[in-house]
Write a protein that holds these residues in place. Sequence first.
Motif, short mmCIF file in Angstrom:
data_model
loop_
_atom_site.label_atom_id
_atom_site.label_comp_id
_atom_site.label_asym_id
_atom_site.label_seq_id
_atom_site.Cartn_x
_atom_site.Cartn_y
_atom_site.Cartn_z
N ARG A 1 3.74 1.73 -11.02
CA ARG A 1 2.23 1.42 -11.44
C ARG A 1 2.37 -0.26 -11.30
O ARG A 1 1.21 -1.00 -10.98
CB ARG A 1 1.41 1.90 -12.21
N ARG B 1 4.11 8.43 -10.38
CA ARG B 1 2.34 8.07 -11.59
C ARG B 1 2.84 7.57 -13.46
O ARG B 1 2.62 6.45 -13.91
CB ARG B 1 1.90 8.82 -11.16
N CYS C 1 2.68 1.51 -3.28
CA CYS C 1 0.82 2.49 -4.24
C CYS C 1 0.86 3.36 -4.04
O CYS C 1 0.94 4.76 -5.23
CB CYS C 1 -0.24 1.33 -3.81
N ALA C 2 0.76 4.54 -2.87
CA ALA C 2 0.65 5.22 -2.77
C ALA C 2 1.95 5.99 -3.22
O ALA C 2 1.76 7.98 -3.90
CB ALA C 2 0.71 5.28 -0.82
N GLN D 1 0.88 -1.06 -0.45
CA GLN D 1 0.29 -0.21 0.21
C GLN D 1 1.03 1.24 -0.01
O GLN D 1 0.65 2.71 -0.64
CB GLN D 1 -0.78 -0.03 0.80
N LEU E 1 1.53 6.35 -7.11
CA LEU E 1 0.44 7.87 -7.63
C LEU E 1 1.00 8.86 -6.69
O LEU E 1 0.58 9.60 -7.92
CB LEU E 1 -0.95 7.54 -6.21
N TRP E 2 1.84 9.27 -5.84
CA TRP E 2 2.48 10.74 -6.18
C TRP E 2 3.67 10.93 -6.91
O TRP E 2 3.35 12.13 -7.15
CB TRP E 2 2.20 11.32 -4.50
N ALA F 1 -6.75 2.67 -10.21
CA ALA F 1 -6.33 4.34 -9.50
C ALA F 1 -4.94 4.09 -10.12
O ALA F 1 -4.49 4.75 -10.65
CB ALA F 1 -6.22 3.82 -8.27
N ASP G 1 -4.26 1.85 -12.90
CA ASP G 1 -3.80 1.92 -14.20
C ASP G 1 -3.06 0.98 -14.53
O ASP G 1 -2.76 0.78 -15.49
CB ASP G 1 -3.39 3.32 -15.76
#
Lengths: 195, 421
Positions: free
Chosen positions: B104, B98, B90-91, B87, B94-95, B149, B151
């Motif tokens: 990803r 991305r 992932c966070a 997790q 994303l930031w 989220a 992709d």
Amino acid sequence: MIGIRAAAALLALAVALQWAVPGHLIRRGQQTLEQGTAYRFRTAPVDPVDPFRGRYVALDFEAARVPLPRGQGGYRRGQRVYAPIRVDDDGDAVLGAPLRQPPESGDWLEATVLWVNADELRLRLPFDRYYLDEHHAPEVERRYRDTNRMPADGEDPRRPAWAQVRVRNGYALIEMLYIDGRPVSELMREPAASL
Amino acid sequence: MKVHVRWLLEELPELQRDGVLDADAAQRLRERYRPLLQAAGAGRLLFPLLGTVLIALGIVLLVAHNWDRFDRTLRLTLAFTPLLAGQLACAWTLWRARTSALWREASAAFTVLAFAAALALVGQIYHFPGDLDRYLLTCALVALPLACALDAVLAAALCAAALAGWSWAAPDTGPSGFVVAGLFVPLLALAWHRQRRAPSSLSTVALLGLLAPAFFFAILGSLPNVPRLGLWWLAEFGAILLLLPAPAAAAPWRDPLRSWGGGAVVVAALIGSFPDIWRGWSWYLRPDQLPLGWGLLVLGLALLAVLAWRTWRSGASTAPLWALPALLMALVAATDSRPFAVALALLLSAWVLLTGIALIRSGLRDHDAGRASRGLAMVALLVMLRFVDNEWSFTLRGIAFVLTGVVFVATHLWLRRQVHA
């Protein structure tokens, strides 16, 4: 690609679900183990391999065969039913005729009808396996078979194995499996060869 | 291609400085072409992904192996540690990363697997009963927002596989086909979005190639146990895939929808070319299954009609012919087909034969050896199945197989020579 805000919201949703689902299962399990009523269900273990969860003893319960009172039929395969729990003279748990709704008093199990005939119902109970260390599971199984051969005619076919199950609000969890009156956790502490 | 795209992306700042492009146009070009550049390096993605999967599986094994010596709290902590790490990855992705397909894909796939492992381990710790269908559905539902989220193709493929598994693992009063289709909607939307944005990228091709069979098997698993309905669904689904609007691809493997679609229709027609299929497979649906059976038939036919009309309007006048087996099977689905079983088998055999010949002809005309070979394979399969269909001795069948093989190889060589000439 979706916008960053939407992606962040979806990620937050995924993370929340990833904690909420097992969190709920853990909380319910802990409450059942700590506050549930203990019952003794006589068992007959076998030993398959579950590809997802490692090795376990698959349990079959005598209580899962429920005699049906005359005229009480209408069950169908796959139906969800609610079986009241009673304790017989030997202290073992037995199930009463399943109901369509949870009984108003006493403990009960939520179960699924596996098959039904004129005078008997076979239920799938909400506990059917006990996980063990993968080295000890076959030994435990062998020990059970060695000490639990088919009885001679006229002898009491009592099996020396049972599961202690905690029940709370229809939800049930196995607390411990006993073989020959000894908890499996204790048996597993012995060297494998001595089992 | 990769070199040109890189050159274009490197030129963009200068073009923007010189006023040839404004900032929005430059950004749109980046969004359009950067995925192609990332997709071009398949090895760059493949090996890290393979490594991630192996690491996740290794963690599952290590944690699950002989851990009875730990108390419950420690076991739960160990079960959730990989999930937490996934997790956080992932966070961070994303930031901070991305635009990196590598991050990803790897972080999303790792988290999906870590959750599946954690859930299984909780089940083991508390001795939960083995509800495989619930387990797969839970894993799929949790993976769904993650795949969207980030992709992430691999997470989407894992989610689709879990949904298909759930559809098959559910007991006989299992999920409705409409529910299964509904759960696939976000994944299909993700694939459609990618198809529009970067149709030729490898990740798009992989997503479509995995999603199509997963969707087919998921719906098949939810259908009533009526083989005739399953066969019709195969023909119908294949025809829909073939008639969906999609840009032409350089090679069949780059166009998974048409490849799967063509294969599905041909397999369905070949199965239907056995008269016994139409003599024995009854159409029996319980009252509660009737809405699903008829709903699927009507909806499928309506969709086929719309797609066939669109395709015909766009100039591909022969493409709608791929819908004929599905149409024929739908027309006779609910009837007692025993009296005209031979006629149905002959009709479907004729369709396979004529379509095969048409493919050979168009392959020769357009100098497309692959298309001509596919047509030849259809004809050869039809001929070989007739050897299975009759009462010949093993010796005779063996000789017939050898002769057909020789003819097939010789014809194939002749076709290649014709195409290259």
